[in-house]
Design an enzyme around this catalytic site. Sequence first.
Site, short mmCIF file in Angstrom:
data_model
loop_
_atom_site.label_atom_id
_atom_site.label_comp_id
_atom_site.label_asym_id
_atom_site.label_seq_id
_atom_site.Cartn_x
_atom_site.Cartn_y
_atom_site.Cartn_z
N ASP A 174 1.26 4.94 1.49
CA ASP A 174 0.78 5.89 2.50
C ASP A 174 1.41 7.25 2.26
O ASP A 174 2.57 7.36 1.87
CB ASP A 174 1.14 5.40 3.91
CG ASP A 174 0.44 4.09 4.23
OD1 ASP A 174 -0.66 3.86 3.68
OD2 ASP A 174 0.99 3.30 5.00
N ASP A 217 0.85 -1.19 0.00
CA ASP A 217 0.00 0.00 0.00
C ASP A 217 0.88 1.24 0.00
O ASP A 217 2.06 1.17 0.34
CB ASP A 217 -0.94 0.01 1.22
CG ASP A 217 -0.24 -0.44 2.48
OD1 ASP A 217 0.93 -0.03 2.69
OD2 ASP A 217 -0.83 -1.18 3.27
N ASP A 259 7.74 3.67 14.10
CA ASP A 259 8.28 2.56 14.90
C ASP A 259 9.75 2.27 14.59
O ASP A 259 10.62 2.43 15.44
CB ASP A 259 7.40 1.31 14.80
CG ASP A 259 6.99 0.96 13.37
OD1 ASP A 259 7.47 1.63 12.42
OD2 ASP A 259 6.20 0.01 13.20
#
Length: 450
Positions: free
Chosen positions: A66, A64, A144
């Site tokens: 983003d 995907d 993260d």
Amino acid sequence: MNSEARNDARPALRIIPREQHTISRKNISKAALRVLYRLNEAGYDAFLVGGAVRDLLLGGRPKDFDVATSATPDEVKKLFRNCRLIGRRFRLAHVVFGPEIIEVATFRGTGEEEGAEGERHIVDGRIVRDNVWGTIEEDALRRDFRVNAMYYDISDFSVRDYVGGMQDLQDRVLRLIGDPDTRYREDPVRMLRAARLAAKLGFSIDAPAAAPFEELGPLLAEAAPARLFDESLKMFLAGHGLKSFRMLEQCGLLKFLFPATARALKRGDEALRALVEQGLENTDARVAEGKSVTPAFLFAVLLWGEVRDLAQQQIARGKDATEAWARAALQVVGEQCQRVAIPRRFTFTMEEIWSLQPRFEQIQRKKVLRLLAHPRFRAAFDFLLLRAHESPAIRELGLWWDHAQQLPHETLAAALPAHGGGSEPEAATPTAGPARKRRRRKPATKSKPA
Ligand code: ATP
Ligand code: MG
């Protein structure tokens, strides 16, 4: 932490110009490019970010795309007709292009600046809401892993590396941004993301990032079960399920997510391990071929050991077999759903797959024909084939049913005994071929649910 201390901790920004990296617009989805350009033309900063940048730099195809921007969700909505705002915990915009959705997130801040917009909630060190807008630097720091915090700038096609992600890509290692203990307490799911991304990318997990797993793993019990279901799908149904499974086990995290599976495997049941690994391998192969995969089958595989053992215990104690299987399924599914919210439509199919297993051992005309016509026959039969590792008798049974399916209905019906459970499968295989090998063997006659 005061702002000076934060400045000290902030790594130097590295801007990698277009000619020094490999990201090309032809590998970015048209939809993502349209969103990036539109935002940029409207005067906002707009970047491709996260896994997409990481995967493009690694030469892979992102799952995907983003986008991170300086525009707020409401401002994004004003720019795109095909846009809806979602999320409470983490508010963002979805711009929809047919089947493709581009996730557009506003830069997140730490909320420590004066006049910071939005809100951020922390309960017991855990971020329960993260809607404070901030700068791109802050946005990078709250991500993260360092490899996940690189930004592709649509205005000049450069890549911005705020925290040393390029270095980690080269070293093929996942390093957390900031203090691991704090970052995992903020969001325990990051531990699973470490295992999943290590498996998917073939990276190692930096020692300080892996060290807290044992101590902080229990915090996963507080993560939302629905989120853990989504995370499980990403681990097991995205084409690298076997690697994810092994990595979870190696990291000692499996027991926090699938306690029953971890328990059954810990009993040293090698047949069960073979079944689980084969199930995952088959799923990975299907994904690679672009075939559909169902979560129900895979969860049925993961939990089989515990269901089977529980049911057999009950049967040994004299319980009716059908009831024993139903109860075992209920108990195992109930326990599992407290951790990972498997939707009812899938647990229903899992229960069917399990409860059909003993019925493969009943070789009588009516029962065989009924089982063949069962809507869940195919899945249950595939499951039986996976169980071949359990015993030679189950393997034989698999071969028998494989053969039975290929026979014309009348031939099969005529060859099957009308009564009696002790009949041998070969009685029903009038042709030579695989049946020959089975001549002297009997099918397993174990539990017989009424
Ligand atoms: P995948 O290949 O599975 O899409 P991904 O890294 O892109 O991996 P996403 O869930 O799509 O994972 O998240 C996109 C980006 O959002 C991540 O790369 C990371 O920068 C950030 N992110 C996602 N989850 C978290 C989290 N729990 N904590 C901090 N940052 C996160
Ligand atoms: Mg992604």
